[in-house]
Scaffold this active site. Structure first.
Site: not given
Length: 260
Positions: A137, A150
């Protein structure tokens, strides 16, 4: 004929990868928790592309299920490409996050792709070819903008991919880290996020098609929404030159004055 194993294949990015690799003539091994969705996708792809599609129902955060997929990679018919796509998001600050939810995220986003890459790598190296695609990501590059762990799990994926590429590339195994920005998948709803509140959301099909262009070019890191590749090259260039200034003694700026 090549075989590709895709995790998180029942929907979103994983299902698009399955359709794209099937269209390229790859046999498939599809892994996800939802058996009905996997079987429906498998039937679709067998009919459309005359490829073999194997289905494995597994929750990769569960040790027994993860071991099942590891066994398939190590001892089953050869897998030429592994797409580590399965993952989850955890929204909110680190302080106050439930330890069991953080543990689940670490098992799914960090431990599972690591162990599956390990299981796949041995056979790929022995055969002299293979590919491992790790879905990360862009938040791995901007941790302050995404509180909690995360972003840290995705930073691990980037660093792990780069290290693995350095090790396995000379042995014939290509490793690609794909860094999506916000992409329209179920991950957001599962994390309790209203996707309508996020600007510039990319469609999963566009994301995978861009990632596959990078795959075909053998890019080490593919960032589909990045328009100016010079920004990434400058970032990587700075990272690559930093170790040349690191030595075995403290830098002068950390030496205390004699009078201190």
């Amino acid at each position: 004929m090549s075989t590709t194993l895709i995790t998180g294949a029942s929907g979103g990015i994983g299902a698009v990868y399955a359709r794209r690799f099937a269209a390229r003539g790859h046999d498939l091994v599809l892994v996800a928790r939802n058996t009905d969705k996997l079987e429906a996708l498998a039937a679709e792809l067998r009919a459309a592309h005359a490829v073999s599609v194997e289905v494995i129902t597994a929750d990769l955060a569960e040790p027994a299920d993860l071991a099942l997929v590891e066994h398939r990679l190590r001892l089953g018919a050869p897998v030429d490409t592994l797409v580590n796509n399965a993952g989850a998001a955890l929204v909110g600050p680190f302080q106050g996050s439930a330890p069991d939810r953080m543990d689940h995220l670490l098992r799914l986003n960090v431990a599972a792709p690591t162990r599956l890459a390990s299981a796949a790598l041995e056979g790929m190296v022995a055969r002299g070819h293979g590919a491992i695609v790790n879905i990360g990501s862009v938040v791995s590059l901007m941790p302050a903008s995404f509180p909690g762990i995360y972003a840290a799990t995705k930073a691990y994926i980037l660093t792990f991919s780069q290290g693995l590429a350095a090790e396995a590339g000379p042995k014939g195994v290509y490793v690609q880290a794909v860094l999506p920005a916000a992409t329209r998948t179920e991950i957001w709803a599962k994390a309790g996020v209203d996707l309508a509140q996020i600007p510039n959301v990319m469609e999963a099909g566009d994301l995978v098609d861009a990632a596959l262009v990078g795959f075909d070019r053998r890019e080490a890191v593919t960032i589909p929404p990045l328009a100016d590749i010079g920004l990434w090259e400058a970032f990587e260039g700075a990272r690559a030159t930093l170790p040349s200034g690191l030595g075995g003694a403290p830098a002068e700026r950390y030496r205390l004055p004699a009078s201190a």
